[in-house]
Design a protein around this motif. Sequence first.
Motif, short mmCIF file in Angstrom:
data_model
loop_
_atom_site.label_atom_id
_atom_site.label_comp_id
_atom_site.label_asym_id
_atom_site.label_seq_id
_atom_site.Cartn_x
_atom_site.Cartn_y
_atom_site.Cartn_z
N SER A 293 -2.09 1.28 0.86
CA SER A 293 -0.65 1.56 1.53
C SER A 293 -0.20 0.34 1.69
O SER A 293 -0.74 -0.81 1.06
N ALA A 294 0.92 0.25 2.22
CA ALA A 294 1.59 -1.12 2.46
C ALA A 294 0.87 -2.06 3.24
O ALA A 294 0.17 -1.86 4.25
N GLY A 295 0.46 -3.28 2.39
CA GLY A 295 -0.44 -4.21 3.10
C GLY A 295 -1.84 -4.08 2.90
O GLY A 295 -2.59 -4.85 3.80
N ARG B 65 3.56 -8.65 2.17
CA ARG B 65 3.91 -9.21 0.86
C ARG B 65 3.22 -9.97 0.30
O ARG B 65 2.05 -10.20 0.71
N GLN C 140 -3.71 -1.11 -4.48
CA GLN C 140 -3.05 -0.74 -3.17
C GLN C 140 -2.99 0.61 -2.64
O GLN C 140 -2.83 1.51 -3.36
N TYR D 176 -5.25 -2.99 0.75
CA TYR D 176 -5.80 -2.78 -0.77
C TYR D 176 -7.23 -2.59 -0.58
O TYR D 176 -8.09 -2.90 0.13
N ARG E 119 6.37 -6.87 7.64
CA ARG E 119 6.96 -7.03 6.34
C ARG E 119 5.79 -7.52 5.35
O ARG E 119 5.76 -8.80 4.85
N GLY F 96 -1.32 -9.51 3.86
CA GLY F 96 -1.43 -7.89 4.14
C GLY F 96 -1.53 -7.88 5.39
O GLY F 96 -1.70 -8.69 6.21
N ARG F 97 -1.86 -6.48 5.89
CA ARG F 97 -1.84 -6.15 7.07
C ARG F 97 -3.42 -6.23 7.43
O ARG F 97 -3.92 -6.42 8.45
N GLU G 242 6.19 -3.57 -7.96
CA GLU G 242 5.77 -4.05 -6.69
C GLU G 242 5.52 -5.53 -6.31
O GLU G 242 5.47 -6.08 -5.24
#
Length: 292
Positions: free
Chosen positions: A67-69, A177, A65, A71, A175, A183-184, A48
């Motif tokens: 979840s998405a974005g 990345r 990580q 850490y 998105r 990140g979020r 990823e």
Amino acid sequence: MIQGGKRALGLCGVISPAKERQENNKPMGLIMRLSRYFLPVLKENPAEAQIVSHRLMLRAGMIKQASAGIYSWLPLGFKLLRKLENIIHEEQLRAGHLPIQMPILQGADLWRESGRYDAYGAEMLRMKDRHDRDMLFTPTAEELVTDIFRSHVGSYKDLPMTLYQIQWKFRDEIRPRFGVMRGREFYMKDGYNFDLTKEDALHAYNRHLVSYLRTYERMGLQAIPMRADSGPIGGDDTHEFLVLADTGESERRVGVRRNVRRRRAPRDGTRGEWQVPPELEGDADNCDEDCE
């Protein structure tokens, strides 16, 4: 043994109060055996990870990580995060800015008052508490810091004033990345200045800009300030700082000018200051023919 109601070091090995306080106040983590350190390194490049910084941070066991974005910062990465934070604090204090700490969760009422609650868009993470009150996870803190200011500052004599914090933020990127770069959830320094006049505000803005340049220089990075879109945060003057690299999303055409800048070399061995030669100052025609 005990003498006069105070501990003394005797054959039984009792430690005096002063020595005990000294032992308890020793910084933790100065000496750590590698065999006892939590360093979950990876042998292979994670699938990823798209850019080298993301790959190295994962392989070195600095982050993981969740979840998405989002850490987790593991011991080595957390240590690095604290070092960067200390540099930022030092440069902000050097500029005369005052540190504060505001909560991660905010009530929606202040955002409705400013008109940004509905205008901010899908990047804002909204929620309700058990009393059915609207809450949000902080994407930025202009409303909250302004409420603090108006509640406690009542005289022009208190101005100018610049407050800042380093706090976790959340923006629901469509998105996420590039690891922690986009990140979020992210750890951000945000500063807020309060001034009497527009000229004072511009002076504070430039002071902030210089403090950022000093921060990047201390980190060994050459950052280029570029005008940028303010987005949902708003504002008249907005800059973003770019570091030239092979990876990233922004492309900039850079003009190269021969001998436009030279660095003064002081006798004390310091790096010196950038200077523009007088013969070229303000001259836009001293650019190579193949400038791009």
